[in-house]
Design a protein around this motif. Structure first.
Motif, PDB file in Angstrom:
ATOM      1  N   TRP A  73      10.766   1.054  -6.785  1.00 57.41           N
ATOM      2  CA  TRP A  73      10.322  -0.193  -7.409  1.00 57.41           C
ATOM      3  C   TRP A  73       9.450   0.085  -8.618  1.00 57.41           C
ATOM      4  N   ALA A  74       9.338  -0.910  -9.487  1.00 60.87           N
ATOM      5  CA  ALA A  74       8.701  -0.736 -10.794  1.00 60.87           C
ATOM      6  C   ALA A  74       7.199  -0.495 -10.682  1.00 60.87           C
ATOM      7  N   VAL A  75       6.719   0.515 -11.398  1.00 59.78           N
ATOM      8  CA  VAL A  75       5.292   0.846 -11.408  1.00 59.78           C
ATOM      9  C   VAL A  75       4.470  -0.310 -11.951  1.00 59.78           C
ATOM     10  N   ALA A  76       4.951  -0.976 -12.990  1.00 61.69           N
ATOM     11  CA  ALA A  76       4.203  -2.096 -13.571  1.00 61.69           C
ATOM     12  C   ALA A  76       3.985  -3.208 -12.544  1.00 61.69           C
ATOM     13  N   LEU A  77       5.006  -3.529 -11.774  1.00 63.59           N
ATOM     14  CA  LEU A  77       4.874  -4.539 -10.731  1.00 63.59           C
ATOM     15  C   LEU A  77       3.848  -4.089  -9.703  1.00 63.59           C
ATOM     16  N   ALA A  78       3.901  -2.830  -9.323  1.00 66.46           N
ATOM     17  CA  ALA A  78       2.961  -2.303  -8.333  1.00 66.46           C
ATOM     18  C   ALA A  78       1.534  -2.411  -8.839  1.00 66.46           C
ATOM     19  N   ASN A  79       1.299  -2.084 -10.076  1.00 65.95           N
ATOM     20  CA  ASN A  79      -0.054  -2.160 -10.626  1.00 65.95           C
ATOM     21  C   ASN A  79      -0.576  -3.586 -10.582  1.00 65.95           C
ATOM     22  N   ARG A  80       0.240  -4.563 -10.929  1.00 68.52           N
ATOM     23  CA  ARG A  80      -0.193  -5.971 -10.864  1.00 68.52           C
ATOM     24  C   ARG A  80      -0.436  -6.397  -9.429  1.00 68.52           C
ATOM     25  N   LEU A  81       0.426  -5.963  -8.534  1.00 68.89           N
ATOM     26  CA  LEU A  81       0.305  -6.334  -7.127  1.00 68.89           C
ATOM     27  C   LEU A  81      -1.013  -5.855  -6.533  1.00 68.89           C
ATOM     28  N   PHE A  82      -1.465  -4.661  -6.905  1.00 67.06           N
ATOM     29  CA  PHE A  82      -2.623  -4.058  -6.262  1.00 67.06           C
ATOM     30  C   PHE A  82      -3.949  -4.300  -6.980  1.00 67.06           C
ATOM     31  N   ILE A  83      -3.948  -5.042  -8.082  1.00 64.44           N
ATOM     32  CA  ILE A  83      -5.209  -5.355  -8.757  1.00 64.44           C
ATOM     33  C   ILE A  83      -6.076  -6.163  -7.792  1.00 64.44           C
ATOM     34  N   GLY A  84      -7.252  -5.648  -7.488  1.00 64.76           N
ATOM     35  CA  GLY A  84      -8.180  -6.321  -6.573  1.00 64.76           C
ATOM     36  C   GLY A  84      -7.833  -6.206  -5.104  1.00 64.76           C
ATOM     37  N   PHE A  85      -6.754  -5.505  -4.775  1.00 59.13           N
ATOM     38  CA  PHE A  85      -6.327  -5.422  -3.380  1.00 59.13           C
ATOM     39  C   PHE A  85      -7.354  -4.732  -2.499  1.00 59.13           C
TER      40      PHE A  85
END
Length: 111
Positions: A73-85
């Motif tokens: 899966w896309a790294v960019a999507l992962a970075n957005r998903l985990f912001i503040g996680f």
């Protein structure tokens, strides 16, 4: 199964494992992995694991969150998903720890 640790939080409940573990089992939808270890896998990427161990004065509860989606899966999507996680996970864990302590009638603290 490929997995990558996203975050880990821990706390201490001032009660013995024998009192804490049944409460964890009761409240976490799970698969038991072994003695005092539970896992919950949900969605396409999430795996949460909870474990308890005895410590002086009580029980240490650890919650680990893993990404199990793999490399496809896309790294960019992962970075957005985990912001503040991590912060949200720590806050949610802290709230759950307080509720657990209230149910057991004992003090708790993050470690």
């Amino acid at each position: 199964m490929s997995r990558r640790l996203i975050t880990e939080v821990a706390g201490v409940i001032e009660a013995p494992v024998e009192r804490v573990w049944p409460e964890i089992v009761r409240t976490v939808p799970r698969t038991e992995l072994g003695e005092h270890v539970l896992a919950y896998q949900g969605g396409w990427w999430y795996r949460g694991e909870w474990s308890v161990t005895p410590v002086p004065g009580g029980t240490r509860l650890v919650h680990r969150v893993y990404d199990v989606a793999g490399q496809g899966w896309a790294v960019a999507l992962a970075n957005r998903l985990f912001i503040g996680f991590r912060e949200r996970t720590r806050r949610s864990f802290a709230e759950g720890l307080v509720h657990l302590g209230n149910r057991l009638g004992c003090a708790t603290r993050l470690t």
